[in-house]
Design an enzyme around this catalytic site. Structure first.
Site, PDB file in Angstrom:
ATOM      1  N   ASN A  47       0.870  -1.178   0.000  1.00 52.00           N
ATOM      2  CA  ASN A  47       0.000   0.000   0.000  1.00 52.00           C
ATOM      3  C   ASN A  47       0.906   1.226   0.000  1.00 52.00           C
ATOM      4  O   ASN A  47       1.909   1.245   0.716  1.00 52.00           O
ATOM      5  CB  ASN A  47      -0.869   0.033   1.254  1.00 52.00           C
ATOM      6  CG  ASN A  47      -1.832  -1.134   1.286  1.00 52.00           C
ATOM      7  OD1 ASN A  47      -2.513  -1.415   0.306  1.00 52.00           O
ATOM      8  ND2 ASN A  47      -1.868  -1.837   2.405  1.00 52.00           N
ATOM      9  N   HIS A  92       6.872  15.171 -10.374  1.00 51.58           N
ATOM     10  CA  HIS A  92       5.414  15.240 -10.365  1.00 51.58           C
ATOM     11  C   HIS A  92       4.854  16.307 -11.286  1.00 51.58           C
ATOM     12  O   HIS A  92       5.562  17.216 -11.717  1.00 51.58           O
ATOM     13  CB  HIS A  92       4.896  15.470  -8.933  1.00 51.58           C
ATOM     14  CG  HIS A  92       5.139  16.834  -8.399  1.00 51.58           C
ATOM     15  ND1 HIS A  92       6.334  17.225  -7.876  1.00 51.58           N
ATOM     16  CD2 HIS A  92       4.341  17.930  -8.326  1.00 51.58           C
ATOM     17  CE1 HIS A  92       6.267  18.478  -7.481  1.00 51.58           C
ATOM     18  NE2 HIS A  92       5.064  18.943  -7.760  1.00 51.58           N
ATOM     19  N   ASP A 104       2.224  19.415 -11.854  1.00 46.98           N
ATOM     20  CA  ASP A 104       1.339  20.441 -11.308  1.00 46.98           C
ATOM     21  C   ASP A 104       0.240  20.621 -12.347  1.00 46.98           C
ATOM     22  O   ASP A 104       0.508  21.101 -13.461  1.00 46.98           O
ATOM     23  CB  ASP A 104       2.070  21.785 -11.170  1.00 46.98           C
ATOM     24  CG  ASP A 104       2.728  21.968  -9.815  1.00 46.98           C
ATOM     25  OD1 ASP A 104       2.869  20.981  -9.076  1.00 46.98           O
ATOM     26  OD2 ASP A 104       3.106  23.111  -9.518  1.00 46.98           O
ATOM     27  N   HIS A 126      -4.000  23.554  -9.740  1.00 44.85           N
ATOM     28  CA  HIS A 126      -3.228  23.732  -8.498  1.00 44.85           C
ATOM     29  C   HIS A 126      -3.223  25.204  -8.039  1.00 44.85           C
ATOM     30  O   HIS A 126      -3.257  25.486  -6.849  1.00 44.85           O
ATOM     31  CB  HIS A 126      -1.802  23.242  -8.757  1.00 44.85           C
ATOM     32  CG  HIS A 126      -0.910  23.136  -7.563  1.00 44.85           C
ATOM     33  ND1 HIS A 126      -1.347  22.848  -6.297  1.00 44.85           N
ATOM     34  CD2 HIS A 126       0.449  23.278  -7.458  1.00 44.85           C
ATOM     35  CE1 HIS A 126      -0.320  22.819  -5.470  1.00 44.85           C
ATOM     36  NE2 HIS A 126       0.771  23.092  -6.133  1.00 44.85           N
ATOM     37  N   HIS A 148       3.562  30.262 -10.779  1.00 42.83           N
ATOM     38  CA  HIS A 148       2.492  29.258 -10.821  1.00 42.83           C
ATOM     39  C   HIS A 148       1.202  29.887 -11.354  1.00 42.83           C
ATOM     40  O   HIS A 148       0.542  29.354 -12.242  1.00 42.83           O
ATOM     41  CB  HIS A 148       2.188  28.721  -9.412  1.00 42.83           C
ATOM     42  CG  HIS A 148       3.120  27.663  -8.914  1.00 42.83           C
ATOM     43  ND1 HIS A 148       4.282  27.942  -8.253  1.00 42.83           N
ATOM     44  CD2 HIS A 148       3.034  26.308  -8.947  1.00 42.83           C
ATOM     45  CE1 HIS A 148       4.874  26.814  -7.896  1.00 42.83           C
ATOM     46  NE2 HIS A 148       4.138  25.794  -8.301  1.00 42.83           N
TER      47      HIS A 148
HETATM   48 ZN   LIG Z   1       3.882  20.824  -7.501  1.00 41.38          ZN
END
Ligand SMILES: [Zn+2]
Length: 267
Positions: A72, A82, A84, A88, A216
């Site tokens: 798990n 990763h 975004d 986000h 961002h």
């Molecule tokens: Zn991120």
């Protein structure tokens, strides 16, 4: 490499029985480069995010006599290599499952800012850096995946060198020092160039000392996804690689673990 897929597409219409064979043959002319870090207890996460945890459900020989293993796992969306998703930082924009596949694959350009960034952990990529690249290599083509190489990938997973601190928790956030993209450069890209996605070899598209995460906001408002903690950027040519970035398809997710790979010419 767009021509390659066009040829393959036309070929697959005219000769559908053999299309699989021909795609494999075309791919054999290229070399795969893995741009993802593995996920383990060494994986780097934002100081306030939960790290990667792998619990053993079973490992060994079962009472029935056959071998079996299963685990798990549990982790924050934003850690290690990763995605975004635009959602986000931009309300109503694409979540991880909504990003069209064509936005996650494309010709890649690498802009190397490592010389400046390695001297200054708070370095911000400027419009001038992008213009300098274009002066030598020509205008950034439409629909590319734009990757910035800061050189900090060589420190991964040493948190102190890579993030500026190996402390965890809310108080550690102010101690983050790593380079990223200046909001003005992001705004310039959005206005003047047509890019599919942005990636880089640090933990965030905003630098460690950012308080408002403006880069961002600027990119994600335009539905431009971000790829963070991208590995092995030193193995890519500045032009000529084809990148495929497939995140975990979390419904409504703001990001997620990303398997990002590149194809580069040559065996
Ligand atoms: Zn991120």
């Amino acid at each position: 490499m767009k021509w390659l897929f066009l040829i393959l597409f036309v070929f697959s219409i005219s000769c559908s029985n053999e299309s699989n064979e021909s795609i494999a043959k075309e791919f054999s002319e290229y070399k795969w480069v893995d741009l993802s870090y593995d996920f383990s207890d060494k994986t780097l996460y934002w100081p306030t995010a939960n790290g990667f945890k792998l619990d053993t459900a079973f490992h060994g020989v079962t009472p029935a006599g056959f071998y079996y293993e299963a685990y798990n796992y549990c982790a924050a969306e934003h850690g290690g290599t990763h995605l975004d998703a635009p959602a986000h930082f931009a309300k109503g924009k694409w979540s991880a499952d909504q990003i069209p596949l064509e936005k996650l694959a494309g010709d890649a350009v690498v802009i190397d800012v490592s010389e400046k960034a390695l001297k200054d952990a708070d370095y911000l990529v400027t419009v001038a850096d992008i213009e300098a690249w274009e002066k030598t290599n020509g205008k950034l083509a439409d629909d590319i995946i734009l990757l910035f190489k800061t050189g900090y990938g060589s420190f991964y997973p040493d948190a102190k060198k890579y993030l500026g601190t190996d402390e965890r928790g809310p108080d550690a956030v102010a101690k983050l020092h790593f380079p990223a993209i200046h909001p003005d450069a992001a705004a310039w890209l959005v206005k003047n160039r047509k890019i599919k996605a942005v990636g880089l070899d640090v933990a965030s598209v905003d630098y460690g000392q950012s308080k408002d995460f403006k880069t961002h906001q600027v990119l994600y408002e335009q539905n431009i996804p971000g790829f963070e903690n991208v590995a092995n950027l030193d193995k890519l040519p500045i032009k000529g690689a084809y990148v495929i970035a497939l995140p975990m398809k979390i419904k409504g997710g703001s990001g997620g673990p990303l398997r990002i790979v590149a194809l580069i010419p040559g065996k």
